[in-house]
Design an enzyme around this catalytic site. Structure first.
Site, mmCIF file in Angstrom:
data_model
loop_
_atom_site.group_PDB
_atom_site.id
_atom_site.type_symbol
_atom_site.label_atom_id
_atom_site.label_comp_id
_atom_site.label_asym_id
_atom_site.label_seq_id
_atom_site.Cartn_x
_atom_site.Cartn_y
_atom_site.Cartn_z
ATOM 1 C CD GLU A 183 -2.684 -10.054 1.755
ATOM 2 O OE1 GLU A 183 -2.654 -10.015 3.008
ATOM 3 O OE2 GLU A 183 -1.720 -9.695 1.045
ATOM 4 N NE ARG B 169 -2.618 -8.663 6.291
ATOM 5 C CZ ARG B 169 -2.384 -8.365 7.558
ATOM 6 N NH1 ARG B 169 -3.377 -7.955 8.334
ATOM 7 N NH2 ARG B 169 -1.178 -8.463 8.074
ATOM 8 N NE ARG C 145 -1.371 -12.071 8.341
ATOM 9 C CZ ARG C 145 -0.241 -11.593 8.857
ATOM 10 N NH1 ARG C 145 -0.034 -11.695 10.158
ATOM 11 N NH2 ARG C 145 0.688 -11.036 8.105
ATOM 12 C CB CYS D 19 -0.899 0.009 1.231
ATOM 13 S SG CYS D 19 -1.852 1.531 1.413
#
Length: 380
Positions: A168, A213, A211, A121
């Site tokens: 992802e 995502r 987690r 990102c």
């Protein structure tokens, strides 16, 4: 425990090995070790009936590749710039990924059915876009994403036109820069002619780790039209995995925190508790799930510690980190503990990605005869 062997090479063999090691950014010893790992991994490799082909961008150590191979795919191209991740990837798959993706000619990449990428990102320049809009000039993905690594995903999609893609990223991608970054991403993918769906999913459906995502999938409108839906119908693993399931029985004392580090972490946590903050170490419940494993785990292991009787807590071992991400025990770890912690902290929950990969493949099979709704939207 590391073992040593003595190896005899003639001058020409040594010269070739040394030249290869220099090119790959490794020592001669590491390059020989990697070659042995490759030989062993090829012998152990499962045989798949390949239903489709895919490429693996920002490949890391190959978590997404494992997932899409499990779904029946054949990887025809991989790209990863980090030399230590390349070493692990090569040891497990027998392929040395390409390096700097910004220098790769998209036309040189083999045709493929699905593009797979865990892209980083990066901030996008919204100011430039706003100026063009005020002048009444159209902005395409190249204008909006130039200078970011997401641009390379877009240009490969445009050049190779795969049937589908799966991307992802971290959950915060949705809120980054007040949502502007995610808007640029979805608009760019739509402008390229892909029907886009996304959802934030927690890895604890398959592993004992919290987690979250974001998963973004897209299907080519030029092939399939735009009147269809896609659901992230994921069936969680049963029974629900817990931390005790992934722990090794005999763990070296080197993973136990020193008195100095343990005292520091306790004092640090107490300081932030007093200030009303939630910062501090995390003792993972043996019958529950851990915090998110991060790439900084190598520093002190504070986010996921294991309690020990009569001792200070300990860090997870690299193999336990691999298990926490759903990697099989057959996965080779040819690098140092420090690099292994970084690699697994940056990787994906493999069984979750495999479940989504199978849904994407199933949808492609359905789209041969069906289609449905226009535009992109969040799947709830």
């Amino acid at each position: 425990m590391m073992k040593q062997i003595h190896l005899r090479l003639d001058d020409n063999q040594y010269k070739e090995v040394a030249e290869y090691a220099k090119m790959a950014g490794m020592t001669v010893q590491d390059s020989v070790s990697t070659a042995i790992y490759i030989m062993l991994s090829k012998q152990k490799k499962k045989k798949y009936t390949h239903k489709f082909t895919f490429i693996d961008l920002f490949a890391g150590i190959g978590g997404m590749r494992l997932a899409f191979e499990e779904a029946g795919g054949e990887c025809v191209y991989s790209n990863e710039w980090n030399k230590f991740s390349q070493q692990t990837y090569m040891a497990n798959f027998g392929d040395m990924p390409d390096g700097d993706i910004t220098q790769v000619n998209a036309d040189d990449i083999l045709d493929h059915d699905i593009l797979v990428a865990g892209f980083p990102c990066q901030p996008f320049s919204i100011a430039g876009i706003s100026k063009k809009n005020s002048l009444g000039r159209a902005t395409g993905f190249a204008d909006k994403t130039q200078g970011t690594l997401f641009f390379d995903v877009c240009r490969i999609l445009e050049a190779k036109r795969p049937k589908a893609f799966m991307l992802e990223n971290v959950k915060n991608l949705c809120s980054h820069d007040k949502g502007k970054t995610f808007k640029v991403i979805t608009e760019s993918l739509n402008e390229l002619g892909y029907e886009v769906f996304y959802k934030v999913i927690d890895g604890q459906l398959f592993v004992p780790q919290h987690r979250e995502r974001i998963i973004i999938v897209g299907f080519d409108r030029e092939r399939y039209g735009s009147y269809f839906d896609f659901e992230f119908d994921i069936i969680p693993k049963e029974p629900k995995p817990v931390m005790a399931d992934i722990l090794e029985k005999n763990v070296d004392d080197k993973y136990t925190l020193s008195d100095k580090l343990w005292t520091y972490l306790q004092n640090y946590a107490a300081k932030h508790r007093a200030a009303g903050n939630g910062f501090g170490y995390g003792i993972a419940p043996l019958e529950g799930v851990s915090r998110t494993l991060s790439a900084r785990y190598y520093k002190d292991g504070s986010e996921v510690l294991i309690e020990q009787d009569g001792k200070n807590p300990r860090k997870l071992t690299p193999r336990e980190c691999a298990r926490l991400q759903g990697f099989p025990d057959s996965f080779v770890i040819p690098v140092s503990d420090t690099q292994a912690y970084r690699q697994f902290g940056n990787s994906v929950v493999v069984p979750l990605m495999a479940a989504i990969a199978k849904l994407v493949v199933k949808k492609l099979e359905e789209l041969k005869v069906t289609n449905g709704v226009n535009g992109y939207r969040e799947v709830v």
